[in-house]
Every structure is written in structure tokens, then in C-alpha cells.
Design a protein around this motif. Structure first.
Motif, PDB file in Angstrom:
ATOM      1  N   GLU A  70       0.842  -1.201   0.000  1.00 30.00           N
ATOM      2  CA  GLU A  70       0.000   0.000   0.000  1.00 30.00           C
ATOM      3  C   GLU A  70       0.876   1.251   0.000  1.00 30.00           C
ATOM      4  OE1 GLU A  70      -2.530   2.280  -0.686  1.00 30.00           O
ATOM      5  OE2 GLU A  70      -3.604   0.421  -0.145  1.00 30.00           O
ATOM      6  N   VAL A  73      -2.319   5.880   2.474  1.00 28.64           N
ATOM      7  CA  VAL A  73      -2.752   5.560   3.832  1.00 28.64           C
ATOM      8  C   VAL A  73      -3.747   4.400   3.796  1.00 28.64           C
ATOM      9  CG1 VAL A  73      -2.405   7.902   4.680  1.00 28.64           C
ATOM     10  CG2 VAL A  73      -4.622   7.256   3.736  1.00 28.64           C
ATOM     11  N   VAL A  74      -3.748   3.600   4.851  1.00 23.49           N
ATOM     12  CA  VAL A  74      -4.710   2.510   4.997  1.00 23.49           C
ATOM     13  C   VAL A  74      -5.891   3.031   5.815  1.00 23.49           C
ATOM     14  CG1 VAL A  74      -5.120   0.231   5.985  1.00 23.49           C
ATOM     15  CG2 VAL A  74      -2.958   0.718   4.827  1.00 23.49           C
ATOM     16  N   THR A  75      -7.093   2.849   5.286  1.00 18.59           N
ATOM     17  CA  THR A  75      -8.304   3.319   5.958  1.00 18.59           C
ATOM     18  C   THR A  75      -9.201   2.131   6.290  1.00 18.59           C
ATOM     19  OG1 THR A  75      -9.512   3.572   3.871  1.00 18.59           O
ATOM     20  CG2 THR A  75      -8.179   5.450   4.608  1.00 18.59           C
ATOM     21  N   THR A  78     -10.086   0.363   3.233  1.00 22.36           N
ATOM     22  CA  THR A  78      -9.039  -0.586   2.807  1.00 22.36           C
ATOM     23  C   THR A  78      -9.218  -1.912   3.533  1.00 22.36           C
ATOM     24  OG1 THR A  78      -7.521   1.296   2.602  1.00 22.36           O
ATOM     25  CG2 THR A  78      -6.563  -0.910   2.472  1.00 22.36           C
ATOM     26  N   CYS A 103       3.644  -1.206   4.022  1.00 24.73           N
ATOM     27  CA  CYS A 103       3.259   0.207   3.968  1.00 24.73           C
ATOM     28  C   CYS A 103       4.445   1.074   3.536  1.00 24.73           C
ATOM     29  CB  CYS A 103       2.785   0.680   5.329  1.00 24.73           C
ATOM     30  SG  CYS A 103       1.437  -0.304   6.017  1.00 24.73           S
ATOM     31  N   PRO A 107       2.631   3.522   9.385  1.00 25.78           N
ATOM     32  CA  PRO A 107       1.293   3.014   9.719  1.00 25.78           C
ATOM     33  C   PRO A 107       0.858   3.288  11.160  1.00 25.78           C
ATOM     34  CG  PRO A 107       2.862   1.240   9.857  1.00 25.78           C
ATOM     35  CD  PRO A 107       3.645   2.460   9.447  1.00 25.78           C
ATOM     36  N   ASN A 109      -0.773   5.457  12.699  1.00 25.19           N
ATOM     37  CA  ASN A 109      -2.160   5.835  12.946  1.00 25.19           C
ATOM     38  C   ASN A 109      -3.164   5.074  12.065  1.00 25.19           C
ATOM     39  OD1 ASN A 109      -1.450   7.813  14.912  1.00 25.19           O
ATOM     40  ND2 ASN A 109      -0.878   9.210  13.248  1.00 25.19           N
ATOM     41  N   PHE A 110      -2.714   4.008  11.437  1.00 22.11           N
ATOM     42  CA  PHE A 110      -3.625   3.221  10.606  1.00 22.11           C
ATOM     43  C   PHE A 110      -4.543   2.391  11.507  1.00 22.11           C
ATOM     44  CE2 PHE A 110      -0.608   2.900   6.674  1.00 22.11           C
ATOM     45  CZ  PHE A 110      -0.695   4.276   6.529  1.00 22.11           C
ATOM     46  N   TYR A 126       1.104  -4.799   9.909  1.00 18.57           N
ATOM     47  CA  TYR A 126       1.721  -3.775   9.067  1.00 18.57           C
ATOM     48  C   TYR A 126       3.240  -3.934   9.053  1.00 18.57           C
ATOM     49  CZ  TYR A 126      -2.812  -1.397   9.212  1.00 18.57           C
ATOM     50  OH  TYR A 126      -4.143  -1.083   9.094  1.00 18.57           O
ATOM     51  N   TYR A 128       6.601  -1.858   7.736  1.00 18.52           N
ATOM     52  CA  TYR A 128       6.980  -0.517   7.290  1.00 18.52           C
ATOM     53  C   TYR A 128       8.496  -0.392   7.221  1.00 18.52           C
ATOM     54  CZ  TYR A 128       7.705   4.560   7.536  1.00 18.52           C
ATOM     55  OH  TYR A 128       8.117   5.840   7.313  1.00 18.52           O
TER      56      TYR A 128
END
Length: 302
Positions: A70, A73-75, A78, A103, A107, A109-110, A126, A128
């Protein structure tokens, strides 16, 4: 064999590079279990809508892994989509599914979970790669190779994956640096070094635009030394498919050759007719010369 950009999916070099990439990424991220086999990534939902996962494969321990990359941002949206993929894949293949998201943005705050149903909650893991960490890994490789120090398996894999996840601003520089030192890297496991070479090859073709430089870097990582192994492995796994593609291509080329021959025949016929028409116009004694020129011009434009 001229190597091609990675989007040429029928090129055997990239079939193997893709296969090596998936397996080594699993190891690099320390994902659970041992990589086993890949599954189709297209998903058909209950609404008959379709979707496509980035990667879906199983482990030898009987777990499915859906690995997504991704860039944004992941929401919750998502995660809702990933939840649908989880429901589909688990139902079709009858195995529990692990969701991993690579990511390109922090991440922190995902969303941590999404409720598919009260008894089914998706909690993605996640992964990163911060730029600071990537540069630290880069420096580790440069220093160890310069001092002729053996690389651990994880460190060796930095050569394959740092060029992929480093900022685009520096991806060309890092790819060139790693390519030039690759032959001198102490990686005792020859199979591991071969697989890293294939992934690094993909990074060269992705991150370096100049074809002359591509060729120089491919020579620097000594791709020819691995070519026979690569072809043997790919044909053992994809041989039937490759032969089918070759047969289809041969059939398609024969069809195009026939169509081209028919077009050439038609062009020859038209040229003959034009020449005959011009000859007939010139032979007419009752047509003024200016009119003849106009008629001939009209014939040639038609």
C-alpha cells in the motif's frame, strides 16, 4: 537472450524473478510459516463484483497469506476490502488467512482492526520500511562488502529489497551501488545469491532507464552465470505453459503473415490497375493534356 522490462510477463527471466521475489519477501518480512505455493489472486464476491489481491499464497503449515503493498494511507475502507478477500479465500481454500500490508507510509495511525462480523475480525500486520532504517541497511551492506565480511541471510536480502523501498529519488543510485558490489558480496548460499541476483535484475530494469547502463549493470551482477539455472528451473515449473504460449504465438504469427500476404497481394493488384488506368488515359488522343494530368492525379490519389 535480451532481458526485457518486468512487464513482459511471458519472458522466462521474469517468471522466475517473480517467483523468487514472492518467496524471498516472505522470508525477509519474517512472515509465519514456510512459503509453499501461490494461488490465483482474482476474487469474485457474493455481489458478483470482482477484485484482485496483490499476493495470495499458502504456507507448508496450512495457512493462507494475503500480502498487500500500500503506497497510500490505509483506511477502514481498505480493511473492509481486505476483509472481503479474507472471507473469499478462506471459504474457497478452506484455510485460515493471515493479512500482511507492506506500507510505504508510517502506519502508526492506521486502523488496527476491522469487524467483518461479530465473530470474524481482521487484524492486519503492518510492515513498514522507514527511510532511516533502509539507509542503515544500505550502509551495513556497503561496509561489510568493502571489508570482505560474510553477510547473514537477512543482510543479503537487503540487496534485493532496499532498492525497491528506498525513496524513488535515490532508487537509481542505490541500485547501481548494489549492482556494482554484488559479485564481491560474501553470500555462502549459492541458491540464495542466485535468487537475489534475479530480484536485483528486476530492480535494475525498473530503476535504471538507460539501456546501455542496464546492460552494464546486468553484466556487473554476472547474470549470464545464472542463466542456465534460471531456464532449467522455470521450464521445470512453467514448461507446459511456456510451450503453450509459444504454440499460440506461432499460430498468431502465421495468421498475421497470411493477412500480410493478402494485403500485399491486394496492393500489387491495385498498383497494376492504376498503371493500366494511367496507360489507357495517356493513350487517348481525344483528351487534352491538362485533362490527362488531372485524371492521372485523381487516379493516384484514390
Amino acid at each position: 537472450m535480451k532481458l526485457k522490462k518486468p512487464y513482459h510477463s511471458n519472458d522466462i527471466t521474469h517468471k522466475y524473478a517473480a517467483m523468487a521475489f514472492r518467496k524471498k519477501m516472505h522470508e525477509y518480512l519474517d512472515l509465519p510459516g514456510t512459503y509453499h505455493r501461490r494461488y490465483p489472486t482474482e476474487v469474485v464476491l457474493r455481489t458478483m463484483a470482482t477484485g484482485r489481491m496483490d499476493e495470495l499464497y499458502s504456507t507448508k503449515e496450512g495457512m493462507l497469506i494475503n500480502l498487500k503493498e500500500e503506497s497510500d494511507v490505509v483506511t477502514e475502507k481498505t480493511l473492509a476490502k481486505l476483509g472481503k478477500y479474507k472471507t473469499f479465500a478462506s471459504f474457497i481454500y478452506g484455510m485460515p488467512l493471515y493479512t500482511g500490508v507492506i506500507c510505504l507510509k508510517n502506519p502508526k495511525n492506521f486502523p488496527k482492526e476491522y469487524e467483518i462480523s461479530p465473530t470474524d475480525i481482521i487484524r492486519p500486520k503492518y510492515y513498514y520500511f522507514s527511510q532511516e532504517k533502509l539507509w542503515k541497511n544500505y550502509d551495513t551492506i556497503i561496509n561489510k562488502v568493502e571489508h570482505n565480511i560474510e553477510l547473514s541471510e537477512k543482510e543479503a536480502l537487503h540487496i534485493a529489497f532496499v532498492p525497491k523501498y528506498i525513496s524513488k529519488k535515490y532508487s537509481e543510485y542505490v541500485t547501481k551501488s548494489f549492482s556494482k558490489l554484488f559479485k564481491h558480496a560474501k553470500i555462502p548460499d549459492e541458491k540464495l545469491k542466485r535468487d537475489i541476483a534475479f530480484i536485483l535484475m528486476t530492480m535494475i530494469l525498473s530503476n535504471i532507464d538507460d539501456e546501455t547502463e542496464q546492460d552494464q549493470l546486468l553484466e556487473a551482477i554476472d547474470m549470464d552465470a545464472y542463466r542456465d539455472d534460471m531456464e532449467e528451473i522455470v521450464y521445470s515449473r512453467y514448461g507446459d505453459e511456456l510451450e503453450r504460449v509459444k504454440a499460440e504465438n506461432k499460430k498468431e504469427l502465421a495468421k498475421k503473415d497470411k493477412e500480410l500476404a493478402e494485403k500485399n497481394k491486394e496492393i500489387t493488384r491495385l498498383k497494376t490497375n492504376f498503371a493500366k488506368a494511367i496507360e489507357e488515359i495517356n493513350a487517348r488522343k481525344d483528351i487534352p493534356s491538362k485533362t490527362k494530368k488531372l485524371l492521372i492525379s485523381t487516379v493516384l490519389k484514390s
